[in-house]
Design an enzyme around this catalytic site. Sequence first.
Site, short mmCIF file in Angstrom:
data_model
loop_
_atom_site.label_atom_id
_atom_site.label_comp_id
_atom_site.label_asym_id
_atom_site.label_seq_id
_atom_site.Cartn_x
_atom_site.Cartn_y
_atom_site.Cartn_z
CG HIS A 130 -1.92 -1.13 1.21
ND1 HIS A 130 -3.05 -1.17 0.42
CD2 HIS A 130 -1.91 -2.29 1.92
CE1 HIS A 130 -3.71 -2.30 0.65
NE2 HIS A 130 -3.03 -3.00 1.54
CG ASN A 202 -7.74 -4.99 0.80
OD1 ASN A 202 -7.10 -3.98 1.01
ND2 ASN A 202 -7.28 -6.19 1.07
CG HIS A 394 -3.53 -1.19 14.82
ND1 HIS A 394 -3.24 -2.47 14.40
CD2 HIS A 394 -3.61 -1.26 16.18
CE1 HIS A 394 -3.15 -3.27 15.44
NE2 HIS A 394 -3.37 -2.56 16.53
CE1 TYR A 417 -2.97 -2.39 8.13
CE2 TYR A 417 -2.66 -4.72 8.61
CZ TYR A 417 -3.09 -3.72 7.76
OH TYR A 417 -3.63 -4.04 6.54
#
Length: 758
Positions: A130, A202, A394, A417
């Site tokens: 990402h 996503n 996160h 994360y």
Amino acid sequence: MRENNPLKAAADKLAETVKDGDEPEAVVPGKPASRTPSLEEPTEPHEPLPPKSDQEKPAPHTATGRPTGGSSEEFSQGGAYLTNAQGIRLPDSDHSLKAGPRGPVLMQDHHLREKIMHFDHERIPERVVHARGAAAHGVFRGYGTAASVTKAAFLGKDVETPVFTRFSTVVGSRGSMDTARDTRGFATKFYTSEGVYDLVANNIPVFFIQDAIKFPDVVHAAKPHPDREIPQAQSAHDTFWDFVSTHTEAFHHTIWFMADRGIPRSFRTMEGFGVHTWRLVNEQGETTLAKFHWKPKAGVHSQVWEEAQITGGVDPDFHRRDLADAIEAGAHPQWELGIQTFPDTPEQTFEGIDLLDPTKIVPEELAPVQPIGLLTLDANPSNYFAETEQVAFHPGHLVPGIDVTDDPLLAGRLFSYLDTQITRLGGPNFAQLPINRPHAPVNDMLRDGMHQTAVYNGVAPYKPNSLDGGCPFFAGSDEGGYVEVPASVAASKKVRQSPESFADHFTQPRLLWLSLSAVEREHMISAFTFELGKCYENAIKERTLRALAEVDPHLCEQVAEGLGLPAPAATRELPSLRPSPALSQVGDKWPTAGRMIGIVADDNADLSAVRALRDQVFDGDMVPLVFAPAGGELGAGGDDPVTVQRTFATGRSIEVDALILVGNIAQGKDSFAARDAKAWSGTVEEAVDPRALQLLTEAYRHAKAVGGLTAARPVFETAGVPTDAPGVVIGDDGAAVLREIVDLLGYHRVWERFPADA
């Protein structure tokens, strides 16, 4: 003169590496490894393969430049068996250590910790995945319809919460193009009254893997090959298809982004999915399992493959530009947040679907998506680095009313994360960066560390204390404290395995295939054929065809034909499934607000008609783009000139959703090939500017609605575009032409223009 021909010398060097049994084509440059792989995954242990003949490592020297006299192979890993970083051999690297096959992941899993920790820190400073993103500020308004299942305050009726949403590709670096075939991230930070909540989603509802311990593997496979650092931002290469063809739990995600979802038209027309199943808690303490969905108000639309390729060359920033320009133009993108809900039963399944398996969907026909709020993005960042690059998401940033489940992929993300921010953002205080700061009071008793910007009072950052008067105090659920659901954990043994329900890797890919329209199936066939055609090794192509055979025989046969390989048969009787219309992007009619209408004209055109069309497009909440041979203004000497937004040299049809021509477009002054290669038409003399013809033919070829005033008919005739074809509108009245174009635009494309074969 072989020694003076570097190309011949390289071919000879490659030929020297051919071993007995290797195919003759092994001498073709581009072979990814030094030995041709077997069709089946190798299981007999052996030492690592040697490097290819065209590769060298640095000569071994000390840090102060002194030669060590050793071999460059000292830099290589050795040994036939997988180990951890301490050299301890590992029996399994596919499963986290869990309390039983369906139990929670155990914190004592030192291998999971080491593997994920090292992966989290292998890139600095951009994100490992990402990396390429674009973001915007906005507001979320709750509908209040979720009150029966969750006490989360930001979902209350008419509660408005500031948000920051970041869209991204997954595989490419920060310098890659926006329109690569890839999964997209859709992460939203809610600055709620109860603290920060992050919904890290996503644009595809499933993931490649079922267990987070495989995350480094899938990313390493999808990233550029480590020897050449190519291809960038693509999955069309051997290592990706080697992984997904040997690890078939990845196939459901793979078939989704081989469909049109892998190349979105824009972030504004992209769906979002929370992927995991979450546990919601209401005011009475009752629990419900749920999946989150973002539904774009403009509909779900994609580019066709040729558009994506053109876009990657002429405007690699297409998606981020589109988002920023739309917001600046006042066409604020909107999405409804919805949930699918399921009873929180001990089995955590619904209609036979395992809700803890992140490679599975629950079709909307079985569990409808219920709208619970509206997201509107209405402001662009003022500084890319400070906001878009430094924002830290996160999945463990949760608020009361939303809790986790025992999904083994989610368990790893809860660690990963948080851990990755330490390297990427320089320490543990990343929450104090302006873009990450909560909009609720913080009294965390965490102290010091890199980049500490808060100045704390008090002398007792510990509990219990009396020196600070006992402050801060604990908050129970009645005071808004976050209290985890006391979910039962079944007695079991520690094991590295998955439940049996995770083993079906092909039924849902078949569901997607059967749910697509005929034209979408053709696009998927084309995508698989292209991607596998870019792979070097036939074994990888044949292995993937085996997987496609388990999805559908027609899909497998058509891809095999394009690859020049035989189509294998399925190993089982393929199930008969009821298609899910919600999985197709074709068929519905969508609002046209915010869509782009190209208006093509020159100084000889009826400028009053251009002005009228431009005003009518604005009145329809759409955005006009005026294309002309040169920049500046049309009718520059008159009372009401028309501003040109795109010249023929700079504009392409990919920027617009529909096209209207006003008049016969004469040759521009720069319409010659030495100045602009697009101006070459193949003829000595042309009455129409060839670049206007290109705009028209591209839009027509990409199944977009195209129109023109009657005076523009010669352009259509010269371009060979039939004026009686579906989606072609010619008329004297510009307003009437526009009305028909807008009506067609509601379907995004004129799909019937090119009927599919399947």
